[in-house]
Design a protein around this motif. Structure first.
Motif, mmCIF file in Angstrom:
data_model
loop_
_atom_site.group_PDB
_atom_site.id
_atom_site.type_symbol
_atom_site.label_atom_id
_atom_site.label_comp_id
_atom_site.label_asym_id
_atom_site.label_seq_id
_atom_site.Cartn_x
_atom_site.Cartn_y
_atom_site.Cartn_z
ATOM 1 N N PRO A 82 -44.026 -0.757 -69.139
ATOM 2 C CA PRO A 82 -44.203 -1.419 -70.388
ATOM 3 C C PRO A 82 -45.252 -0.951 -71.378
ATOM 4 N N TRP A 83 -45.306 0.196 -71.682
ATOM 5 C CA TRP A 83 -46.399 0.792 -72.530
ATOM 6 C C TRP A 83 -46.345 0.048 -73.818
ATOM 7 N N GLY A 84 -45.059 -0.227 -74.492
ATOM 8 C CA GLY A 84 -45.117 -0.958 -75.860
ATOM 9 C C GLY A 84 -45.947 -2.146 -75.897
ATOM 10 N N THR A 85 -45.573 -2.963 -75.059
ATOM 11 C CA THR A 85 -46.337 -4.340 -74.742
ATOM 12 C C THR A 85 -47.695 -4.187 -74.567
ATOM 13 N N PHE A 86 -48.199 -3.315 -73.805
ATOM 14 C CA PHE A 86 -49.536 -2.844 -73.279
ATOM 15 C C PHE A 86 -50.126 -2.571 -74.693
ATOM 16 N N GLY A 87 -49.662 -1.615 -75.306
ATOM 17 C CA GLY A 87 -50.149 -1.217 -76.739
ATOM 18 C C GLY A 87 -50.382 -2.282 -77.971
ATOM 19 N N VAL A 88 -49.392 -3.031 -77.999
ATOM 20 C CA VAL A 88 -49.405 -4.104 -78.889
ATOM 21 C C VAL A 88 -50.453 -5.112 -78.573
ATOM 22 N N ASN A 89 -50.552 -5.364 -77.254
ATOM 23 C CA ASN A 89 -51.493 -6.472 -76.815
ATOM 24 C C ASN A 89 -53.007 -5.820 -76.896
ATOM 25 N N VAL A 90 -53.246 -4.667 -76.593
ATOM 26 C CA VAL A 90 -54.547 -4.078 -76.777
ATOM 27 C C VAL A 90 -54.956 -3.959 -78.331
ATOM 28 N N THR A 91 -53.798 -3.508 -79.299
ATOM 29 C CA THR A 91 -54.129 -3.378 -80.482
ATOM 30 C C THR A 91 -54.596 -4.801 -81.326
ATOM 31 N N ALA B 120 -58.245 -3.986 -70.891
ATOM 32 C CA ALA B 120 -58.144 -3.238 -71.959
ATOM 33 C C ALA B 120 -58.386 -4.256 -73.273
ATOM 34 N N GLY B 121 -57.615 -5.382 -73.039
ATOM 35 C CA GLY B 121 -57.893 -6.334 -73.969
ATOM 36 C C GLY B 121 -59.111 -7.009 -74.272
ATOM 37 N N PHE B 122 -59.669 -7.354 -73.065
ATOM 38 C CA PHE B 122 -61.250 -7.662 -73.355
ATOM 39 C C PHE B 122 -61.965 -6.650 -74.293
ATOM 40 N N GLY B 123 -61.892 -5.473 -73.502
ATOM 41 C CA GLY B 123 -62.417 -4.373 -73.887
ATOM 42 C C GLY B 123 -62.427 -4.008 -75.476
ATOM 43 N N ALA B 124 -60.950 -4.096 -76.073
ATOM 44 C CA ALA B 124 -60.491 -3.927 -77.289
ATOM 45 C C ALA B 124 -61.159 -4.919 -78.248
ATOM 46 N N ALA B 125 -61.078 -6.414 -77.763
ATOM 47 C CA ALA B 125 -61.733 -7.443 -78.386
ATOM 48 C C ALA B 125 -63.166 -7.193 -78.843
ATOM 49 N N ALA B 126 -63.944 -6.763 -77.655
ATOM 50 C CA ALA B 126 -65.224 -6.602 -77.786
ATOM 51 C C ALA B 126 -65.577 -5.449 -78.658
ATOM 52 N N THR C 33 -54.538 -15.557 -86.764
ATOM 53 C CA THR C 33 -53.364 -16.238 -86.205
ATOM 54 C C THR C 33 -52.125 -15.963 -86.363
ATOM 55 N N GLY C 34 -51.623 -15.752 -87.695
ATOM 56 C CA GLY C 34 -50.207 -15.025 -87.797
ATOM 57 C C GLY C 34 -49.893 -13.870 -87.292
ATOM 58 N N PHE C 35 -50.611 -12.764 -87.731
ATOM 59 C CA PHE C 35 -50.175 -11.555 -87.638
ATOM 60 C C PHE C 35 -50.589 -11.171 -86.061
ATOM 61 N N CYS C 36 -51.836 -11.193 -85.643
ATOM 62 C CA CYS C 36 -52.130 -11.025 -84.033
ATOM 63 C C CYS C 36 -51.320 -12.012 -83.206
ATOM 64 N N GLY C 37 -51.143 -13.150 -83.617
ATOM 65 C CA GLY C 37 -50.411 -14.116 -82.685
ATOM 66 C C GLY C 37 -49.116 -13.711 -82.322
ATOM 67 N N ALA C 38 -48.373 -13.216 -83.575
ATOM 68 C CA ALA C 38 -46.776 -12.583 -83.292
ATOM 69 C C ALA C 38 -46.783 -11.313 -82.819
ATOM 70 N N LEU C 39 -48.149 -10.589 -83.295
ATOM 71 C CA LEU C 39 -47.961 -9.061 -82.640
ATOM 72 C C LEU C 39 -47.917 -9.062 -81.235
ATOM 73 N N THR C 40 -49.014 -9.946 -80.689
ATOM 74 C CA THR C 40 -49.380 -9.978 -79.361
ATOM 75 C C THR C 40 -48.359 -10.647 -78.441
ATOM 76 N N THR C 41 -48.214 -10.639 -77.267
ATOM 77 C CA THR C 41 -47.266 -11.281 -76.470
ATOM 78 C C THR C 41 -47.465 -11.639 -75.117
ATOM 79 N N TYR C 42 -48.044 -12.793 -74.779
ATOM 80 C CA TYR C 42 -48.428 -13.099 -73.318
ATOM 81 C C TYR C 42 -47.121 -13.409 -72.510
ATOM 82 N N SER C 43 -46.231 -13.807 -73.206
ATOM 83 C CA SER C 43 -44.824 -14.191 -72.370
ATOM 84 C C SER C 43 -44.205 -12.922 -71.882
ATOM 85 N N THR C 44 -44.039 -11.822 -72.897
ATOM 86 C CA THR C 44 -43.482 -10.729 -72.371
ATOM 87 C C THR C 44 -44.362 -9.940 -71.638
ATOM 88 N N PHE C 45 -45.573 -10.073 -71.695
ATOM 89 C CA PHE C 45 -46.569 -9.405 -70.551
ATOM 90 C C PHE C 45 -46.188 -10.102 -69.116
#
Length: 121
Positions: A33-42, A103-109, A65-77
């Motif tokens: 699932p590279w697509g989900t991984f990519g959008v979650n990290v981005t 990667a998500g924590f690292g990207a947020a940092a 809230t709007g853009f990042c909340g919809a771009l990322t997806t915990y449920s799909t992950f």
């Protein structure tokens, strides 16, 4: 007004997530699932930046809230980890879950550090 900004951000983020996932699958195939991984990290990178940037609540609602909340997806992950486990790809499931979280924590940092560095210029 804030609710409209959240909805506007989500109206951009959700289709972008879908299109990104489809484009990545067309290139690398559906095995991992590279697509989900990519959008979650981005999304984590962008959210880290927005959280540290001294912006208005309107920007935080639109982008955070709007853009990042919809771009990322915990449920799909979560579903993808479960699917990998059901396919008896347990190592891959654990690696995917761990890599996504780290990667998500690292990207947020990194986003937070970038925003602070740019703001201090």
């Amino acid at each position: 007004m804030t609710v409209l900004l959240v909805a506007l951000g989500a109206a951009v983020g959700a289709p972008l997530r879908y299109l990104t996932d489809r484009a990545v699958q067309a290139i690398v195939g559906p095995g991992y699932p590279w697509g989900t991984f990519g959008v979650n990290v981005t999304g984590s990178l962008i959210l880290g930046f927005v959280a540290a940037w001294p912006a208005s609540t309107a920007v935080a609602a639109l982008v955070g809230t709007g853009f990042c909340g919809a771009l990322t997806t915990y449920s799909t992950f979560s579903f993808e980890v479960l699917r990998l486990t059901q396919q008896r790809l347990r190592f891959l499931a654990v690696a995917y879950a761990g890599a996504t979280v780290l990667a998500g924590f690292g990207a947020a940092a990194i986003g937070l550090i970038l925003a602070r560095a740019i703001h201090q210029l």
